[in-house]
Design an enzyme around this catalytic site. Structure first.
Site, mmCIF file in Angstrom:
data_model
loop_
_atom_site.group_PDB
_atom_site.id
_atom_site.type_symbol
_atom_site.label_atom_id
_atom_site.label_comp_id
_atom_site.label_asym_id
_atom_site.label_seq_id
_atom_site.Cartn_x
_atom_site.Cartn_y
_atom_site.Cartn_z
ATOM 1 N N CYS A 129 0.661 -1.174 0.125
ATOM 2 C CA CYS A 129 -0.241 -0.381 -0.246
ATOM 3 C C CYS A 129 1.008 1.307 0.033
ATOM 4 O O CYS A 129 0.512 2.200 0.937
ATOM 5 C CB CYS A 129 -1.357 0.246 1.538
ATOM 6 S SG CYS A 129 -2.061 -1.584 1.228
ATOM 7 N N GLN A 327 -11.008 -10.133 -12.276
ATOM 8 C CA GLN A 327 -10.629 -8.269 -11.641
ATOM 9 C C GLN A 327 -10.478 -9.032 -9.744
ATOM 10 O O GLN A 327 -11.151 -9.347 -8.823
ATOM 11 C CB GLN A 327 -11.711 -7.759 -12.028
ATOM 12 C CG GLN A 327 -11.738 -7.887 -12.934
ATOM 13 C CD GLN A 327 -10.191 -6.608 -14.315
ATOM 14 O OE1 GLN A 327 -9.601 -6.131 -13.439
ATOM 15 N NE2 GLN A 327 -10.462 -6.117 -15.260
ATOM 16 N N TYR A 356 -7.346 -10.854 -25.702
ATOM 17 C CA TYR A 356 -6.895 -10.821 -24.419
ATOM 18 C C TYR A 356 -8.835 -11.033 -23.920
ATOM 19 O O TYR A 356 -8.316 -10.359 -22.748
ATOM 20 C CB TYR A 356 -6.065 -9.242 -23.778
ATOM 21 C CG TYR A 356 -4.504 -8.920 -25.154
ATOM 22 C CD1 TYR A 356 -3.432 -9.786 -24.891
ATOM 23 C CD2 TYR A 356 -5.828 -7.768 -25.502
ATOM 24 C CE1 TYR A 356 -2.940 -8.440 -25.868
ATOM 25 C CE2 TYR A 356 -4.733 -7.100 -26.297
ATOM 26 C CZ TYR A 356 -3.174 -7.322 -26.391
ATOM 27 O OH TYR A 356 -1.920 -7.651 -27.403
ATOM 28 N N GLU A 377 -7.836 -15.277 -27.041
ATOM 29 C CA GLU A 377 -6.929 -15.501 -25.559
ATOM 30 C C GLU A 377 -5.923 -16.245 -25.688
ATOM 31 O O GLU A 377 -5.534 -17.455 -26.393
ATOM 32 C CB GLU A 377 -7.900 -15.607 -24.669
ATOM 33 C CG GLU A 377 -6.572 -16.087 -23.396
ATOM 34 C CD GLU A 377 -6.279 -15.222 -23.140
ATOM 35 O OE1 GLU A 377 -4.692 -14.971 -22.176
ATOM 36 O OE2 GLU A 377 -6.586 -13.831 -22.701
ATOM 37 N N ASP A 425 -7.687 -5.569 -23.703
ATOM 38 C CA ASP A 425 -7.600 -5.160 -22.241
ATOM 39 C C ASP A 425 -6.238 -5.869 -21.677
ATOM 40 O O ASP A 425 -6.298 -6.577 -21.330
ATOM 41 C CB ASP A 425 -8.468 -6.140 -21.534
ATOM 42 C CG ASP A 425 -8.110 -5.603 -20.113
ATOM 43 O OD1 ASP A 425 -6.932 -4.673 -19.659
ATOM 44 O OD2 ASP A 425 -9.407 -5.894 -19.108
ATOM 45 N N CYS A 452 -4.303 -1.257 -17.467
ATOM 46 C CA CYS A 452 -3.883 -0.913 -15.865
ATOM 47 C C CYS A 452 -3.014 -0.422 -15.594
ATOM 48 O O CYS A 452 -1.840 -0.190 -14.387
ATOM 49 C CB CYS A 452 -3.265 -2.370 -15.606
ATOM 50 S SG CYS A 452 -2.366 -3.697 -16.432
#
Length: 495
Positions: A129, A327, A356, A377, A425, A452
Protein backbone atom coordinates in the site's frame (compact mmCIF):
# COMPACT_ATOMS: atom_id res chain seq x y z
CA UNK A 1 -5.20 -6.50 -17.61
CA UNK A 2 -3.54 -9.63 -18.76
CA UNK A 3 -5.57 -12.76 -18.33
CA UNK A 4 -2.53 -14.98 -17.85
CA UNK A 5 -0.38 -13.11 -15.42
CA UNK A 6 -0.86 -11.97 -11.87
CA UNK A 7 -0.43 -8.31 -12.59
CA UNK A 8 -0.57 -6.95 -9.11
CA UNK A 9 2.92 -8.46 -8.63
CA UNK A 10 4.31 -7.03 -11.89
CA UNK A 11 5.85 -3.56 -11.93
CA UNK A 12 6.83 -1.28 -14.77
CA UNK A 13 9.08 1.72 -15.04
CA UNK A 14 7.26 4.96 -14.38
CA UNK A 15 8.00 8.64 -14.72
CA UNK A 16 7.38 11.36 -12.16
CA UNK A 17 4.59 13.85 -12.63
CA UNK A 18 5.61 16.56 -10.18
CA UNK A 19 9.33 16.86 -10.71
CA UNK A 20 12.29 15.05 -12.13
CA UNK A 21 12.48 11.56 -10.64
CA UNK A 22 15.60 10.15 -9.06
CA UNK A 23 15.57 6.74 -7.48
CA UNK A 24 16.87 6.97 -3.93
CA UNK A 25 18.68 3.67 -4.40
CA UNK A 26 20.73 5.06 -7.25
CA UNK A 27 23.42 7.67 -7.43
CA UNK A 28 21.92 11.12 -7.82
CA UNK A 29 22.94 14.01 -10.07
CA UNK A 30 23.75 17.38 -8.63
CA UNK A 31 20.55 19.21 -7.73
CA UNK A 32 19.74 22.90 -7.42
CA UNK A 33 21.40 24.01 -4.20
CA UNK A 34 19.13 27.05 -3.97
CA UNK A 35 16.23 24.69 -3.34
CA UNK A 36 18.12 22.63 -0.77
CA UNK A 37 16.57 22.20 2.65
CA UNK A 38 18.46 21.42 5.80
CA UNK A 39 21.62 19.50 5.06
CA UNK A 40 21.42 17.74 8.41
CA UNK A 41 24.10 16.34 10.67
CA UNK A 42 24.58 12.91 12.19
CA UNK A 43 22.78 12.47 15.49
CA UNK A 44 25.47 10.58 17.36
CA UNK A 45 23.27 10.08 20.43
CA UNK A 46 20.49 8.32 18.52
CA UNK A 47 20.54 4.64 19.49
CA UNK A 48 19.60 3.70 15.91
CA UNK A 49 22.80 5.29 14.61
CA UNK A 50 25.33 3.45 16.75
CA UNK A 51 27.49 1.17 14.67
CA UNK A 52 25.59 1.96 11.47
CA UNK A 53 26.68 4.02 8.48
CA UNK A 54 23.71 6.33 8.35
CA UNK A 55 22.88 9.87 9.39
CA UNK A 56 19.70 11.62 10.48
CA UNK A 57 18.79 14.72 8.51
CA UNK A 58 15.94 17.20 8.70
CA UNK A 59 14.36 17.93 5.31
CA UNK A 60 11.25 19.31 3.65
CA UNK A 61 9.47 17.32 0.93
CA UNK A 62 9.14 19.21 -2.37
CA UNK A 63 7.06 16.82 -4.49
CA UNK A 64 6.11 13.24 -5.33
CA UNK A 65 7.37 10.63 -7.75
CA UNK A 66 4.90 8.52 -9.72
CA UNK A 67 5.47 5.78 -7.12
CA UNK A 68 4.13 8.13 -4.44
CA UNK A 69 7.48 8.69 -2.74
CA UNK A 70 8.40 12.09 -1.38
CA UNK A 71 11.19 14.01 -3.12
CA UNK A 72 13.87 15.67 -0.96
CA UNK A 73 17.10 17.54 -1.62
CA UNK A 74 20.23 16.76 0.40
CA UNK A 75 23.77 17.88 -0.32
CA UNK A 76 22.93 18.62 -3.92
CA UNK A 77 21.29 15.23 -4.43
CA UNK A 78 17.67 14.41 -5.09
CA UNK A 79 16.47 11.47 -3.02
CA UNK A 80 13.14 9.71 -2.46
CA UNK A 81 11.48 8.91 0.85
CA UNK A 82 8.51 6.56 1.21
CA UNK A 83 5.48 7.74 3.25
CA UNK A 84 6.45 11.44 3.02
CA UNK A 85 4.13 14.11 1.57
CA UNK A 86 4.84 17.47 -0.13
CA UNK A 87 5.29 20.33 2.34
CA UNK A 88 6.05 18.04 5.26
CA UNK A 89 9.20 18.58 7.32
CA UNK A 90 10.63 15.37 8.67
CA UNK A 91 13.63 13.57 10.12
CA UNK A 92 14.97 11.01 7.67
CA UNK A 93 17.63 8.34 7.97
CA UNK A 94 20.06 8.38 5.02
CA UNK A 95 22.63 5.67 4.41
CA UNK A 96 25.09 5.21 1.58
CA UNK A 97 26.67 2.12 0.12
CA UNK A 98 29.03 2.87 -2.71
CA UNK A 99 27.17 5.18 -5.11
CA UNK A 100 23.75 4.20 -3.79
CA UNK A 101 21.57 5.92 -1.21
CA UNK A 102 18.81 4.47 0.95
CA UNK A 103 16.32 6.53 2.92
CA UNK A 104 13.93 5.76 5.75
CA UNK A 105 11.38 8.07 7.36
CA UNK A 106 12.13 8.48 11.06
CA UNK A 107 9.37 10.91 12.05
CA UNK A 108 7.24 13.68 10.57
CA UNK A 109 7.72 17.03 12.30
CA UNK A 110 5.10 19.10 10.44
CA UNK A 111 2.18 17.04 9.10
CA UNK A 112 0.40 17.79 5.82
CA UNK A 113 -3.37 18.11 5.75
CA UNK A 114 -3.24 15.44 3.02
CA UNK A 115 -2.02 12.80 5.47
CA UNK A 116 -4.51 10.03 6.25
CA UNK A 117 -5.55 9.46 9.85
CA UNK A 118 -5.40 5.68 9.89
CA UNK A 119 -4.94 3.42 12.91
CA UNK A 120 -1.49 1.92 13.23
CA UNK A 121 -1.48 -1.54 11.70
CA UNK A 122 0.61 -4.53 12.71
CA UNK A 123 2.90 -4.60 9.68
CA UNK A 124 5.29 -2.51 7.66
CA UNK A 125 3.17 0.25 6.14
CA UNK A 126 5.24 0.45 2.97
CA UNK A 127 4.46 -3.09 1.74
CA UNK A 128 1.73 -3.29 -0.87
CA UNK A 129 0.00 0.00 0.00
CA UNK A 130 2.43 2.65 -1.24
CA UNK A 131 0.11 5.64 -0.71
CA UNK A 132 -2.09 4.62 2.20
CA UNK A 133 -0.56 7.54 4.11
CA UNK A 134 -2.50 9.89 1.78
CA UNK A 135 -6.13 10.69 2.50
CA UNK A 136 -8.77 9.99 -0.14
CA UNK A 137 -8.70 13.46 -1.70
CA UNK A 138 -4.90 13.43 -1.92
CA UNK A 139 -4.94 10.00 -3.58
CA UNK A 140 -7.55 11.24 -6.05
CA UNK A 141 -5.41 14.27 -7.00
CA UNK A 142 -2.26 12.16 -7.21
CA UNK A 143 -3.77 9.68 -9.67
CA UNK A 144 -5.60 12.33 -11.68
CA UNK A 145 -2.31 14.21 -12.12
CA UNK A 146 -0.62 11.08 -13.46
CA UNK A 147 -3.37 10.47 -16.01
CA UNK A 148 -3.66 14.14 -17.02
CA UNK A 149 0.07 14.41 -17.68
CA UNK A 150 0.33 11.18 -19.68
CA UNK A 151 -2.79 11.83 -21.75
CA UNK A 152 -2.05 15.50 -22.48
CA UNK A 153 -1.29 14.81 -26.19
CA UNK A 154 -4.73 13.23 -26.68
CA UNK A 155 -7.09 15.50 -24.75
CA UNK A 156 -8.31 16.16 -21.24
CA UNK A 157 -9.29 13.03 -19.28
CA UNK A 158 -12.53 12.85 -17.31
CA UNK A 159 -12.42 13.09 -13.49
CA UNK A 160 -11.28 9.79 -12.00
CA UNK A 161 -13.97 7.38 -10.77
CA UNK A 162 -13.16 6.67 -7.12
CA UNK A 163 -14.41 4.04 -4.68
CA UNK A 164 -16.91 4.79 -1.95
CA UNK A 165 -15.27 2.37 0.53
CA UNK A 166 -11.62 2.12 -0.60
CA UNK A 167 -10.73 -0.67 1.85
CA UNK A 168 -11.06 -4.48 2.14
CA UNK A 169 -11.65 -4.76 -1.61
CA UNK A 170 -9.19 -7.42 -2.75
CA UNK A 171 -10.88 -10.72 -3.52
CA UNK A 172 -7.55 -12.54 -3.89
CA UNK A 173 -4.81 -12.61 -1.26
CA UNK A 174 -1.46 -14.41 -1.56
CA UNK A 175 0.91 -14.69 1.40
CA UNK A 176 4.40 -16.20 1.41
CA UNK A 177 5.59 -18.32 4.34
CA UNK A 178 9.05 -18.53 5.86
CA UNK A 179 11.12 -18.43 9.06
CA UNK A 180 12.52 -15.39 10.85
CA UNK A 181 15.88 -15.27 12.62
CA UNK A 182 14.27 -16.58 15.82
CA UNK A 183 13.07 -19.68 13.92
CA UNK A 184 9.46 -18.54 14.15
CA UNK A 185 7.04 -19.11 11.29
CA UNK A 186 6.06 -15.88 9.54
CA UNK A 187 3.75 -14.99 6.66
CA UNK A 188 3.71 -11.83 4.60
CA UNK A 189 4.83 -10.18 1.37
CA UNK A 190 8.25 -9.81 -0.16
CA UNK A 191 9.93 -6.46 0.38
CA UNK A 192 10.32 -4.49 -2.85
CA UNK A 193 12.92 -5.99 -5.22
CA UNK A 194 13.91 -8.68 -2.70
CA UNK A 195 12.91 -12.10 -1.42
CA UNK A 196 12.90 -10.89 2.16
CA UNK A 197 9.50 -11.59 3.74
CA UNK A 198 7.95 -8.65 5.57
CA UNK A 199 5.53 -10.12 8.15
CA UNK A 200 1.92 -9.06 7.61
CA UNK A 201 -1.13 -10.00 9.64
CA UNK A 202 -3.67 -7.54 8.28
CA UNK A 203 -3.89 -5.20 5.30
CA UNK A 204 -6.45 -2.46 4.85
CA UNK A 205 -7.05 -3.55 1.23
CA UNK A 206 -7.33 -7.31 1.82
CA UNK A 207 -10.58 -9.11 2.49
CA UNK A 208 -10.60 -9.36 6.31
CA UNK A 209 -11.77 -12.98 6.32
CA UNK A 210 -8.97 -13.99 3.95
CA UNK A 211 -6.35 -12.45 6.23
CA UNK A 212 -7.94 -14.21 9.20
CA UNK A 213 -7.83 -17.61 7.48
CA UNK A 214 -4.14 -17.18 6.59
CA UNK A 215 -3.30 -16.36 10.20
CA UNK A 216 -5.22 -19.47 11.33
CA UNK A 217 -3.17 -21.62 8.95
CA UNK A 218 0.06 -20.10 10.27
CA UNK A 219 -1.04 -20.93 13.82
CA UNK A 220 -1.86 -24.53 12.87
CA UNK A 221 1.45 -25.32 11.20
CA UNK A 222 3.44 -26.15 14.32
CA UNK A 223 0.94 -28.68 15.67
CA UNK A 224 0.76 -30.37 12.25
CA UNK A 225 4.56 -30.31 11.88
CA UNK A 226 4.36 -28.27 8.67
CA UNK A 227 7.55 -26.43 7.89
CA UNK A 228 7.63 -23.35 5.65
CA UNK A 229 9.63 -23.75 2.47
CA UNK A 230 13.20 -22.44 2.46
CA UNK A 231 14.10 -21.38 -1.07
CA UNK A 232 17.81 -21.22 -0.21
CA UNK A 233 18.19 -24.91 0.67
CA UNK A 234 15.04 -26.30 -0.94
CA UNK A 235 13.72 -27.76 2.32
CA UNK A 236 10.31 -27.38 3.86
CA UNK A 237 6.73 -27.78 2.66
CA UNK A 238 4.47 -24.72 2.57
CA UNK A 239 5.45 -21.93 0.17
CA UNK A 240 2.33 -19.76 -0.12
CA UNK A 241 -1.33 -19.62 0.78
CA UNK A 242 -3.77 -18.16 -1.75
CA UNK A 243 -7.30 -17.24 -0.69
CA UNK A 244 -10.04 -16.24 -3.15
CA UNK A 245 -13.32 -14.74 -1.92
CA UNK A 246 -16.52 -14.40 -3.90
CA UNK A 247 -17.55 -10.93 -2.79
CA UNK A 248 -21.20 -11.46 -3.75
CA UNK A 249 -21.51 -15.24 -3.42
CA UNK A 250 -19.61 -15.43 -0.12
CA UNK A 251 -17.80 -18.57 -1.32
CA UNK A 252 -14.17 -18.96 -0.22
CA UNK A 253 -11.33 -20.92 -1.81
CA UNK A 254 -8.10 -21.77 0.03
CA UNK A 255 -5.07 -22.94 -1.97
CA UNK A 256 -2.08 -24.39 -0.13
CA UNK A 257 0.94 -23.97 -2.41
CA UNK A 258 3.51 -26.58 -1.45
CA UNK A 259 6.91 -27.71 -2.64
CA UNK A 260 5.87 -31.38 -2.56
CA UNK A 261 2.67 -33.41 -3.11
CA UNK A 262 3.45 -35.41 0.05
CA UNK A 263 1.09 -33.85 2.61
CA UNK A 264 1.09 -35.95 5.77
CA UNK A 265 -2.02 -35.55 7.86
CA UNK A 266 -3.85 -33.61 5.16
CA UNK A 267 -7.27 -34.98 6.09
CA UNK A 268 -6.93 -33.92 9.71
CA UNK A 269 -5.54 -30.55 8.65
CA UNK A 270 -8.51 -29.92 6.34
CA UNK A 271 -10.91 -30.99 9.07
CA UNK A 272 -9.30 -28.65 11.62
CA UNK A 273 -9.23 -25.72 9.19
CA UNK A 274 -12.88 -26.18 8.28
CA UNK A 275 -13.81 -26.39 11.94
CA UNK A 276 -12.09 -23.03 12.54
CA UNK A 277 -13.59 -21.53 9.36
CA UNK A 278 -16.78 -23.32 8.26
CA UNK A 279 -17.30 -20.57 5.66
CA UNK A 280 -14.55 -22.13 3.49
CA UNK A 281 -16.22 -23.85 0.51
CA UNK A 282 -13.21 -25.49 -1.17
CA UNK A 283 -9.56 -26.31 -0.34
CA UNK A 284 -6.85 -27.25 -2.85
CA UNK A 285 -3.24 -28.38 -2.76
CA UNK A 286 -1.11 -26.85 -5.51
CA UNK A 287 2.42 -28.20 -6.04
CA UNK A 288 5.06 -25.73 -7.22
CA UNK A 289 8.58 -27.13 -7.60
CA UNK A 290 9.83 -24.23 -9.70
CA UNK A 291 12.49 -21.71 -8.69
CA UNK A 292 11.02 -18.68 -10.43
CA UNK A 293 8.63 -16.00 -9.15
CA UNK A 294 5.41 -17.76 -10.20
CA UNK A 295 3.14 -18.54 -7.24
CA UNK A 296 1.20 -21.49 -8.63
CA UNK A 297 2.57 -24.68 -10.12
CA UNK A 298 0.91 -26.96 -12.68
CA UNK A 299 0.01 -29.85 -10.35
CA UNK A 300 -3.22 -29.44 -8.40
CA UNK A 301 -5.41 -31.62 -6.19
CA UNK A 302 -8.76 -30.82 -4.62
CA UNK A 303 -8.77 -31.65 -0.90
CA UNK A 304 -12.30 -30.45 -0.15
CA UNK A 305 -15.25 -29.10 -2.12
CA UNK A 306 -15.59 -28.70 -5.88
CA UNK A 307 -12.27 -26.95 -6.53
CA UNK A 308 -13.83 -23.70 -7.78
CA UNK A 309 -15.93 -20.82 -6.48
CA UNK A 310 -18.49 -18.64 -8.25
CA UNK A 311 -19.12 -14.91 -8.16
CA UNK A 312 -21.35 -12.40 -9.93
CA UNK A 313 -20.09 -9.51 -12.06
CA UNK A 314 -22.34 -7.13 -14.02
CA UNK A 315 -25.26 -9.52 -13.55
CA UNK A 316 -23.40 -12.58 -14.91
CA UNK A 317 -22.14 -15.53 -12.89
CA UNK A 318 -18.53 -16.61 -13.31
CA UNK A 319 -16.85 -19.82 -12.19
CA UNK A 320 -13.37 -19.11 -10.83
CA UNK A 321 -10.57 -21.64 -10.48
CA UNK A 322 -7.28 -21.22 -8.62
CA UNK A 323 -5.52 -20.13 -11.83
CA UNK A 324 -8.35 -18.06 -13.33
CA UNK A 325 -7.77 -14.41 -13.98
CA UNK A 326 -10.58 -12.50 -12.28
CA UNK A 327 -10.57 -8.80 -11.53
CA UNK A 328 -9.22 -8.06 -8.05
CA UNK A 329 -11.75 -5.34 -7.23
CA UNK A 330 -15.22 -6.35 -8.52
CA UNK A 331 -16.93 -3.18 -7.25
CA UNK A 332 -14.74 -0.93 -9.40
CA UNK A 333 -14.64 -3.47 -12.23
CA UNK A 334 -18.39 -3.05 -12.74
CA UNK A 335 -17.86 0.72 -13.07
CA UNK A 336 -14.97 0.17 -15.48
CA UNK A 337 -16.86 -2.30 -17.68
CA UNK A 338 -19.98 -0.12 -17.70
CA UNK A 339 -17.91 2.80 -18.99
CA UNK A 340 -16.08 0.63 -21.57
CA UNK A 341 -19.31 -0.73 -23.02
CA UNK A 342 -20.80 2.77 -23.06
CA UNK A 343 -17.81 3.91 -25.14
CA UNK A 344 -18.40 1.02 -27.57
CA UNK A 345 -21.82 2.49 -28.49
CA UNK A 346 -23.38 -0.93 -29.02
CA UNK A 347 -26.83 -1.12 -30.61
CA UNK A 348 -27.30 -4.89 -30.78
CA UNK A 349 -26.01 -5.30 -34.36
CA UNK A 350 -22.23 -4.94 -33.98
CA UNK A 351 -19.55 -7.57 -34.41
CA UNK A 352 -17.22 -7.24 -31.44
CA UNK A 353 -13.74 -8.69 -30.91
CA UNK A 354 -12.60 -9.14 -27.31
CA UNK A 355 -8.79 -9.33 -27.58
CA UNK A 356 -6.90 -10.69 -24.55
CA UNK A 357 -10.31 -12.01 -23.46
CA UNK A 358 -9.19 -14.19 -20.53
CA UNK A 359 -12.15 -16.02 -18.97
CA UNK A 360 -14.47 -13.86 -21.07
CA UNK A 361 -15.66 -11.30 -18.54
CA UNK A 362 -15.89 -8.13 -20.65
CA UNK A 363 -16.87 -10.03 -23.81
CA UNK A 364 -19.74 -11.82 -22.10
CA UNK A 365 -20.95 -8.59 -20.52
CA UNK A 366 -20.80 -6.88 -23.93
CA UNK A 367 -22.66 -9.78 -25.58
CA UNK A 368 -25.88 -8.58 -23.97
CA UNK A 369 -25.78 -5.46 -26.18
CA UNK A 370 -23.89 -6.70 -29.27
CA UNK A 371 -24.81 -8.76 -32.30
CA UNK A 372 -21.83 -11.12 -32.10
CA UNK A 373 -18.77 -11.38 -29.81
CA UNK A 374 -15.51 -13.09 -30.75
CA UNK A 375 -13.09 -13.65 -27.87
CA UNK A 376 -9.40 -14.44 -28.46
CA UNK A 377 -6.94 -15.53 -25.78
CA UNK A 378 -3.53 -17.24 -25.85
CA UNK A 379 -4.01 -19.10 -22.56
CA UNK A 380 -5.93 -22.30 -23.30
CA UNK A 381 -7.06 -22.72 -19.67
CA UNK A 382 -8.60 -19.24 -19.78
CA UNK A 383 -10.38 -20.04 -23.05
CA UNK A 384 -11.81 -23.18 -21.47
CA UNK A 385 -13.08 -21.07 -18.57
CA UNK A 386 -14.59 -18.54 -21.00
CA UNK A 387 -16.51 -21.24 -22.87
CA UNK A 388 -17.75 -22.71 -19.59
CA UNK A 389 -18.86 -19.29 -18.35
CA UNK A 390 -20.61 -18.61 -21.64
CA UNK A 391 -22.67 -21.79 -21.24
CA UNK A 392 -23.32 -21.08 -17.55
CA UNK A 393 -24.92 -17.75 -18.45
CA UNK A 394 -26.80 -19.01 -21.50
CA UNK A 395 -24.92 -16.71 -23.89
CA UNK A 396 -25.57 -17.77 -27.51
CA UNK A 397 -23.83 -15.00 -29.48
CA UNK A 398 -20.26 -15.34 -28.18
CA UNK A 399 -17.47 -17.62 -29.42
CA UNK A 400 -14.01 -17.99 -27.87
CA UNK A 401 -10.82 -19.06 -29.61
CA UNK A 402 -7.35 -20.00 -28.39
CA UNK A 403 -4.55 -18.16 -30.19
CA UNK A 404 -2.58 -14.98 -30.65
CA UNK A 405 -5.03 -12.08 -30.92
CA UNK A 406 -2.87 -10.18 -33.42
CA UNK A 407 -2.53 -13.13 -35.80
CA UNK A 408 -6.23 -13.87 -35.43
CA UNK A 409 -7.19 -10.32 -36.44
CA UNK A 410 -4.80 -10.36 -39.42
CA UNK A 411 -6.56 -13.49 -40.66
CA UNK A 412 -9.94 -11.80 -40.19
CA UNK A 413 -8.71 -8.82 -42.23
CA UNK A 414 -7.36 -11.08 -44.99
CA UNK A 415 -10.73 -12.82 -45.20
CA UNK A 416 -12.45 -9.45 -45.54
CA UNK A 417 -14.43 -9.79 -42.30
CA UNK A 418 -15.95 -6.61 -40.90
CA UNK A 419 -15.50 -5.77 -37.23
CA UNK A 420 -17.24 -2.83 -35.63
CA UNK A 421 -15.61 -2.74 -32.17
CA UNK A 422 -12.44 -4.16 -30.63
CA UNK A 423 -12.04 -4.30 -26.86
CA UNK A 424 -8.38 -4.57 -25.91
CA UNK A 425 -7.16 -5.12 -22.35
CA UNK A 426 -3.43 -5.93 -22.58
CA UNK A 427 -0.91 -6.69 -19.81
CA UNK A 428 1.03 -3.95 -18.01
CA UNK A 429 3.62 -3.95 -20.78
CA UNK A 430 0.91 -2.83 -23.21
CA UNK A 431 0.47 -4.14 -26.74
CA UNK A 432 3.35 -4.89 -29.08
CA UNK A 433 3.63 -3.42 -32.56
CA UNK A 434 2.58 -6.71 -34.13
CA UNK A 435 -0.79 -6.55 -32.38
CA UNK A 436 -1.29 -2.84 -33.06
CA UNK A 437 -0.46 -3.23 -36.75
CA UNK A 438 -2.98 -6.09 -37.00
CA UNK A 439 -5.57 -3.84 -35.39
CA UNK A 440 -4.87 -1.14 -37.97
CA UNK A 441 -5.25 -3.70 -40.80
CA UNK A 442 -8.60 -4.90 -39.41
CA UNK A 443 -9.88 -1.27 -39.24
CA UNK A 444 -12.64 -1.56 -36.64
CA UNK A 445 -14.81 1.56 -36.41
CA UNK A 446 -14.12 1.88 -32.69
CA UNK A 447 -11.45 0.63 -30.30
CA UNK A 448 -11.99 0.58 -26.54
CA UNK A 449 -8.59 0.35 -24.85
CA UNK A 450 -8.66 -0.75 -21.20
CA UNK A 451 -5.30 -0.41 -19.44
CA UNK A 452 -3.79 -1.05 -16.03
CA UNK A 453 -0.72 0.98 -17.02
CA UNK A 454 -1.50 4.43 -18.47
CA UNK A 455 2.15 4.91 -19.43
CA UNK A 456 2.14 2.04 -21.95
CA UNK A 457 -1.41 2.97 -22.94
CA UNK A 458 -0.23 6.47 -23.91
CA UNK A 459 2.57 4.90 -26.00
CA UNK A 460 0.09 2.64 -27.82
CA UNK A 461 -2.42 5.45 -28.37
CA UNK A 462 0.32 7.43 -30.12
CA UNK A 463 0.78 4.54 -32.58
CA UNK A 464 -2.94 4.20 -33.28
CA UNK A 465 -3.33 7.95 -33.80
CA UNK A 466 -0.45 7.86 -36.28
CA UNK A 467 -2.29 5.19 -38.30
CA UNK A 468 -5.72 6.72 -38.59
CA UNK A 469 -7.48 6.76 -35.22
CA UNK A 470 -8.65 9.68 -33.11
CA UNK A 471 -8.77 9.50 -29.32
CA UNK A 472 -12.10 10.49 -27.82
CA UNK A 473 -13.09 10.08 -24.18
CA UNK A 474 -10.45 9.04 -21.62
CA UNK A 475 -11.79 7.78 -18.30
CA UNK A 476 -9.49 6.92 -15.35
CA UNK A 477 -10.81 4.52 -12.71
CA UNK A 478 -9.26 3.96 -9.28
CA UNK A 479 -9.25 0.17 -9.26
CA UNK A 480 -6.60 -0.12 -6.54
CA UNK A 481 -7.05 2.46 -3.76
CA UNK A 482 -4.11 2.84 -1.33
CA UNK A 483 -1.69 1.83 -4.13
CA UNK A 484 -0.08 3.84 -6.94
CA UNK A 485 -1.86 1.84 -9.64
CA UNK A 486 -4.64 3.38 -11.71
CA UNK A 487 -6.78 1.98 -14.53
CA UNK A 488 -7.67 3.94 -17.65
CA UNK A 489 -10.12 3.28 -20.48
CA UNK A 490 -9.90 5.23 -23.75
CA UNK A 491 -12.20 5.39 -26.75
CA UNK A 492 -10.71 5.59 -30.26
CA UNK A 493 -12.58 6.08 -33.51
CA UNK A 494 -11.42 5.51 -37.07
CA UNK A 495 -11.05 8.83 -38.87
Amino acid sequence: MTKQKNREYKKSRKKPHHSKKQNSKQSSPQGNRKNEKSQGKPNTTDKHQRGKKRVTIEVTCSGLTSEGKGIIQWKGKQLEVANLLPGETAEVFVSKKGRFFNTELKRVINTSEDRANLPRLSYNEGVGCQIQHMNEQAQKRFKQNIIDELMKPFGKPEPIITMEHPYDYRNKNVMTFGMNKKRQIISGLYAENTHQIIPMERSIIHDPKADEIIQTIKGMMKSFKMQPYNEDNGRGFLRHVLVRVGKKSGEIMVVLVAASPMFKGKNNFVKALRKAHPEITTILLNVNKRNDSMVLGNQEKVLFGKGTITDTLCGLEFEISAKSFYQINPVQTEKLYTKAIEMAELTGEETVVDAYCGIGTIGLVASQQAGKVIGVELNKDAVRDAIRNSKRNGVKNARFYQGDAGEFMVQMAEHGEDVDVVFMDPPRSGSDEAFLSSLVKLKPKRVVYVSCNPETQARDLKYLVKYGYKVGEIQPVDMFPQTVHVESVAKLELK
